[in-house]
Write a protein that holds these residues in place. Structure first.
Motif, mmCIF file in Angstrom:
data_model
loop_
_atom_site.group_PDB
_atom_site.id
_atom_site.type_symbol
_atom_site.label_atom_id
_atom_site.label_comp_id
_atom_site.label_asym_id
_atom_site.label_seq_id
_atom_site.Cartn_x
_atom_site.Cartn_y
_atom_site.Cartn_z
ATOM 1 N N MET A 88 55.268 17.799 61.559
ATOM 2 C CA MET A 88 55.601 16.403 61.768
ATOM 3 C C MET A 88 54.937 15.523 60.703
ATOM 4 O O MET A 88 55.576 14.644 60.107
ATOM 5 N N LEU A 89 53.659 15.762 60.449
ATOM 6 C CA LEU A 89 52.930 14.977 59.449
ATOM 7 C C LEU A 89 53.467 15.220 58.047
ATOM 8 O O LEU A 89 53.484 14.314 57.207
ATOM 9 N N SER A 90 53.921 16.442 57.789
ATOM 10 C CA SER A 90 54.445 16.783 56.470
ATOM 11 C C SER A 90 55.815 16.154 56.245
ATOM 12 O O SER A 90 56.065 15.532 55.199
ATOM 13 N N ARG A 91 56.694 16.293 57.218
ATOM 14 C CA ARG A 91 58.081 15.834 57.035
ATOM 15 C C ARG A 91 58.250 14.336 57.239
ATOM 16 O O ARG A 91 58.994 13.683 56.507
ATOM 17 N N VAL A 92 57.556 13.792 58.221
ATOM 18 C CA VAL A 92 57.750 12.384 58.556
ATOM 19 C C VAL A 92 56.845 11.479 57.714
ATOM 20 O O VAL A 92 57.304 10.496 57.133
ATOM 21 N N LEU A 93 55.568 11.812 57.642
ATOM 22 C CA LEU A 93 54.624 10.976 56.906
ATOM 23 C C LEU A 93 54.389 11.430 55.472
ATOM 24 O O LEU A 93 53.728 10.733 54.704
ATOM 25 N N LYS A 94 54.922 12.608 55.113
ATOM 26 C CA LYS A 94 54.818 13.135 53.751
ATOM 27 C C LYS A 94 53.365 13.311 53.303
ATOM 28 O O LYS A 94 53.018 13.098 52.139
ATOM 29 N N LEU A 95 52.491 13.706 54.231
ATOM 30 C CA LEU A 95 51.099 13.925 53.863
ATOM 31 C C LEU A 95 50.980 15.144 52.958
ATOM 32 O O LEU A 95 51.731 16.109 53.096
ATOM 33 N N PRO A 96 50.022 15.140 52.021
ATOM 34 C CA PRO A 96 49.783 16.315 51.191
ATOM 35 C C PRO A 96 49.353 17.504 52.045
ATOM 36 O O PRO A 96 48.760 17.330 53.119
ATOM 37 N N LEU A 97 49.636 18.682 51.557
ATOM 38 C CA LEU A 97 49.305 19.895 52.295
ATOM 39 C C LEU A 97 47.807 19.976 52.593
ATOM 40 O O LEU A 97 47.396 20.472 53.641
ATOM 41 N N SER A 98 47.002 19.468 51.676
ATOM 42 C CA SER A 98 45.545 19.547 51.836
ATOM 43 C C SER A 98 45.041 18.695 52.989
ATOM 44 O O SER A 98 43.929 18.911 53.479
ATOM 45 N N GLU A 99 45.821 17.733 53.460
ATOM 46 C CA GLU A 99 45.371 16.826 54.519
ATOM 47 C C GLU A 99 45.946 17.175 55.890
ATOM 48 O O GLU A 99 45.512 16.621 56.904
ATOM 49 N N LEU A 100 46.904 18.081 55.935
ATOM 50 C CA LEU A 100 47.619 18.329 57.184
ATOM 51 C C LEU A 100 46.718 18.865 58.289
ATOM 52 O O LEU A 100 46.785 18.415 59.436
ATOM 53 N N HIS A 101 45.878 19.834 57.962
ATOM 54 C CA HIS A 101 45.086 20.511 58.990
ATOM 55 C C HIS A 101 44.157 19.540 59.702
ATOM 56 O O HIS A 101 44.145 19.470 60.938
#
Length: 226
Positions: A88-101
């Motif tokens: 959800m954070l990746s697709r909707v908010l486009k957060l970098p992979l390093s911040e997702l966890h």
């Protein structure tokens, strides 16, 4: 145990880690948990005693820790909620992979079963998290992956998975992200140098030197089978 009960966020974190360690064939003991969570041994012991009392785990004679059936069910829910939140954070908010966890960790404990189910559908029933780790039930899908540190020089591979143990290491993930070493990246192994514990790879036209410890947490498939 009431089917609707949910443990505290701390206990959910323990359940998730126990699940991941057991999935990877590692021995699950208190010292390993204390190291992973960076807490004292007495703190871990007290938490494990509560978890055993509440029916989440069983502590064996050799101090090995295993999940009960209810603990397994809850651990799978924790892992699934975390990974779906990452999507959800990746697709909707486009957060970098390093911040997702780290961001997903703040949200996952509050998701209701209904929201979890909705996310599962909205994210199109993913089998892997954005880092390439398998959702519960899809562990067999990553069995054939190779650790990058074991790939012969000259081989071209595709990065498929960054192990969970790296997900909370922000600097390491930021480094990989900056070098283009994200799931889906095409990599050529140029040289393995055991004498100084490094491997040299080429990704996106640039050479990158990785420590073998880091490369052991990156999993790939040969390009021709992708």
């Amino acid at each position: 145990m009431n089917e609707q009960e949910r443990p505290s966020p701390t206990v959910e974190d323990y359940l998730g880690l126990i699940y991941t360690l057991a999935r990877d064939g590692e021995r699950v003991i208190g010292a390993r948990l204390a190291e992973a969570f960076d807490v004292s041994a007495p703190t871990v012991t007290a938490t494990l005693k509560r978890m055993s009392r509440d029916g989440w785990i069983v502590i064996g004679e050799e101090r090995d820790i295993t999940l009960t059936s209810e603990g397994q069910r809850m651990a799978e829910s924790v892992i699934r909620r975390h990974m779906l939140t990452e999507w959800m954070l990746s697709r909707v908010l486009k957060l970098p992979l390093s911040e997702l966890h780290r961001e997903a960790h703040q949200i996952e404990h509050s998701l209701s079963p209904e929201v979890e189910e909705r996310l599962q559908s909205e994210m199109e029933d993913p089998r892997f998290c954005p880092h390439g780790n398998p959702l519960p039930g899809f562990e067999e899908d990553v069995r054939a992956y190779w650790a990058l540190c074991d790939v012969a020089p000259g081989t071209v591979v595709v990065l498929r998975r960054i192990h969970e143990s790296l997900e909370d290491q922000y600097e390491a993930l930021s480094f990989l992200e900056a070098k283009g070493l994200m799931p889906g990246a095409e990599i050529r192994v140029k040289e393995v140098m055991p004498y100084n514990d490094t491997v040299c790879v080429v990704a996106g036209g640039q050479e990158v030197i990785l420590g073998l410890a880091l490369a052991s947490k990156l999993f790939v498939l040969p390009l021709e089978t992708d």
